[in-house]
Scaffold this motif. Sequence first.
Motif, PDB file in Angstrom:
ATOM      1  N   ILE A   4       0.834  -1.208   0.000  1.00  0.00           N
ATOM      2  CA  ILE A   4       0.000   0.000   0.000  1.00  0.00           C
ATOM      3  C   ILE A   4       0.865   1.253   0.000  1.00  0.00           C
ATOM      4  O   ILE A   4       0.593   2.226  -0.715  1.00  0.00           O
ATOM      5  CB  ILE A   4      -0.953  -0.008   1.219  1.00  0.00           C
ATOM      6  CG1 ILE A   4      -1.918  -1.193   1.119  1.00  0.00           C
ATOM      7  CG2 ILE A   4      -1.722   1.306   1.305  1.00  0.00           C
ATOM      8  CD1 ILE A   4      -2.821  -1.347   2.323  1.00  0.00           C
ATOM      9  N   LYS A   5       1.939   1.221   0.797  1.00  0.00           N
ATOM     10  CA  LYS A   5       2.844   2.366   0.856  1.00  0.00           C
ATOM     11  C   LYS A   5       3.505   2.606  -0.499  1.00  0.00           C
ATOM     12  O   LYS A   5       3.588   3.751  -0.966  1.00  0.00           O
ATOM     13  CB  LYS A   5       3.905   2.121   1.927  1.00  0.00           C
ATOM     14  CG  LYS A   5       4.886   3.272   2.093  1.00  0.00           C
ATOM     15  CD  LYS A   5       5.916   2.961   3.164  1.00  0.00           C
ATOM     16  CE  LYS A   5       6.930   4.096   3.292  1.00  0.00           C
ATOM     17  NZ  LYS A   5       7.951   3.783   4.331  1.00  0.00           N
ATOM     18  N   LEU A   9       3.067   5.909  -2.960  1.00  0.00           N
ATOM     19  CA  LEU A   9       4.222   6.654  -3.468  1.00  0.00           C
ATOM     20  C   LEU A   9       4.233   6.689  -4.986  1.00  0.00           C
ATOM     21  O   LEU A   9       4.553   7.725  -5.595  1.00  0.00           O
ATOM     22  CB  LEU A   9       5.513   6.017  -2.943  1.00  0.00           C
ATOM     23  CG  LEU A   9       5.796   6.175  -1.448  1.00  0.00           C
ATOM     24  CD1 LEU A   9       7.039   5.380  -1.054  1.00  0.00           C
ATOM     25  CD2 LEU A   9       5.961   7.655  -1.073  1.00  0.00           C
ATOM     26  N   LEU A  10       3.862   5.559  -5.608  1.00  0.00           N
ATOM     27  CA  LEU A  10       3.792   5.513  -7.067  1.00  0.00           C
ATOM     28  C   LEU A  10       2.736   6.480  -7.591  1.00  0.00           C
ATOM     29  O   LEU A  10       2.964   7.193  -8.574  1.00  0.00           O
ATOM     30  CB  LEU A  10       3.479   4.089  -7.523  1.00  0.00           C
ATOM     31  CG  LEU A  10       3.288   3.872  -9.030  1.00  0.00           C
ATOM     32  CD1 LEU A  10       4.570   4.188  -9.776  1.00  0.00           C
ATOM     33  CD2 LEU A  10       2.846   2.438  -9.311  1.00  0.00           C
ATOM     34  N   PHE A  11       1.585   6.531  -6.926  1.00  0.00           N
ATOM     35  CA  PHE A  11       0.506   7.428  -7.350  1.00  0.00           C
ATOM     36  C   PHE A  11       0.912   8.885  -7.184  1.00  0.00           C
ATOM     37  O   PHE A  11       0.627   9.725  -8.059  1.00  0.00           O
ATOM     38  CB  PHE A  11      -0.759   7.138  -6.546  1.00  0.00           C
ATOM     39  CG  PHE A  11      -1.926   8.004  -6.913  1.00  0.00           C
ATOM     40  CD1 PHE A  11      -2.621   7.797  -8.091  1.00  0.00           C
ATOM     41  CD2 PHE A  11      -2.321   9.051  -6.079  1.00  0.00           C
ATOM     42  CE1 PHE A  11      -3.690   8.615  -8.443  1.00  0.00           C
ATOM     43  CE2 PHE A  11      -3.386   9.862  -6.419  1.00  0.00           C
ATOM     44  CZ  PHE A  11      -4.070   9.644  -7.602  1.00  0.00           C
ATOM     45  N   ILE A  12       1.605   9.200  -6.075  1.00  0.00           N
ATOM     46  CA  ILE A  12       2.051  10.578  -5.853  1.00  0.00           C
ATOM     47  C   ILE A  12       3.061  10.987  -6.920  1.00  0.00           C
ATOM     48  O   ILE A  12       2.982  12.093  -7.481  1.00  0.00           O
ATOM     49  CB  ILE A  12       2.654  10.724  -4.438  1.00  0.00           C
ATOM     50  CG1 ILE A  12       1.556  10.549  -3.377  1.00  0.00           C
ATOM     51  CG2 ILE A  12       3.322  12.090  -4.277  1.00  0.00           C
ATOM     52  CD1 ILE A  12       2.068  10.522  -1.958  1.00  0.00           C
ATOM     53  N   ARG A  13       4.016  10.107  -7.214  1.00  0.00           N
ATOM     54  CA  ARG A  13       5.000  10.413  -8.256  1.00  0.00           C
ATOM     55  C   ARG A  13       4.319  10.564  -9.605  1.00  0.00           C
ATOM     56  O   ARG A  13       4.699  11.428 -10.414  1.00  0.00           O
ATOM     57  CB  ARG A  13       6.069   9.321  -8.310  1.00  0.00           C
ATOM     58  CG  ARG A  13       7.049   9.350  -7.146  1.00  0.00           C
ATOM     59  CD  ARG A  13       8.312   8.562  -7.482  1.00  0.00           C
ATOM     60  NE  ARG A  13       8.009   7.150  -7.668  1.00  0.00           N
ATOM     61  CZ  ARG A  13       8.098   6.229  -6.715  1.00  0.00           C
ATOM     62  NH1 ARG A  13       8.467   6.586  -5.489  1.00  0.00           N
ATOM     63  NH2 ARG A  13       7.821   4.972  -6.965  1.00  0.00           N
ATOM     64  N   PHE A  14       3.316   9.718  -9.872  1.00  0.00           N
ATOM     65  CA  PHE A  14       2.562   9.809 -11.118  1.00  0.00           C
ATOM     66  C   PHE A  14       1.905  11.181 -11.252  1.00  0.00           C
ATOM     67  O   PHE A  14       1.987  11.829 -12.307  1.00  0.00           O
ATOM     68  CB  PHE A  14       1.518   8.696 -11.165  1.00  0.00           C
ATOM     69  CG  PHE A  14       0.556   8.795 -12.312  1.00  0.00           C
ATOM     70  CD1 PHE A  14       0.904   8.326 -13.566  1.00  0.00           C
ATOM     71  CD2 PHE A  14      -0.693   9.367 -12.139  1.00  0.00           C
ATOM     72  CE1 PHE A  14       0.023   8.422 -14.624  1.00  0.00           C
ATOM     73  CE2 PHE A  14      -1.583   9.467 -13.189  1.00  0.00           C
ATOM     74  CZ  PHE A  14      -1.221   8.988 -14.433  1.00  0.00           C
TER      75      PHE A  14
END
Length: 308
Positions: A4-5, A9-14
């Motif tokens: 989940i973490k 982080l992937l979504f935020i970077r995206f």
Amino acid sequence: MTFIKNFILLFIRFCLIVFGIIAICCLPKLFLTESKQLPATGGMTIPPTLHLNFEQYIIQIQSVFHSLLNPAKMTYKVDVVMKNVPDRDLFPFILDTYVYTLTIMIVAFLVAVLLATFFANLTFYFSKRIQSAILKGLHVLETLPDLFVVFSIQLIVIWIYKHTNLLPTIPFSTMQEKTYFLPIVTLAILPTIYLYKITLLNYHTEIEKEYTTFALAKGMKPFYVLYKHVLINVLLSIFYNAKSIYFFMLSNMIVLEFSFNIYGLLQFLITHPTPEIMAIGILLLTIPFYIIFEILKWVLPGRRDIHV
């Protein structure tokens, strides 16, 4: 919790990548004001001036976001000079240019990986002196300019046609027929040289490590150690260099599209440099590969050591 973490982080970077691309594509609106006509001067046009205009910049960013949320309504001008020509829908036309450019890049990358791996495996059986000479030659070839490689390939094809009256492949793309073979070969040359050199250096690094020495001391054949373990680690290192190779090929693709008269995505973006079209074109080239690279980083294992 770790998954989940990582996903968050992937979504935020995206989101940051998408916003950053849009913000960069809208930068001209931050510094450049539109030309205006003054009625009091008989319709004289005031040329654009340079100064910071944050309000115009924010409005342009909002406009691009709105366009990206409604891609079916996006249009582009077929002819900038002729004002009476109606605008055309951006989709699905931009996808045709995108697939054309992407096909050449992906096939060229796969060809480069296969050729580099094959040549590295073949070179590995040569003597140390020959391997050293090959590495020095690769250092020299790696410095060749992109334009030199492109024009050399084209001149070779023309020379063959002139002396044999045989045209090996279509040298330029036309409205009736697209060319693939020559751009793929040309685009794959420099990545092949780069990957060939990196693979050779990685082979030497892996062979000198303790797990390889231990495996050979245990009686395992060099052929088995090379292909079962060393090759896997080398291919993994190629993947972790894939991002830099991708952007290197992307910069070369700009030259190729103009040299071979390829009406691909990059030429389309240069021909229609509006913030909306530039943003969606760069997102098409960036986001899918970013997601693929991130997923493969989770899926692929790390460096593999040998088990004996």
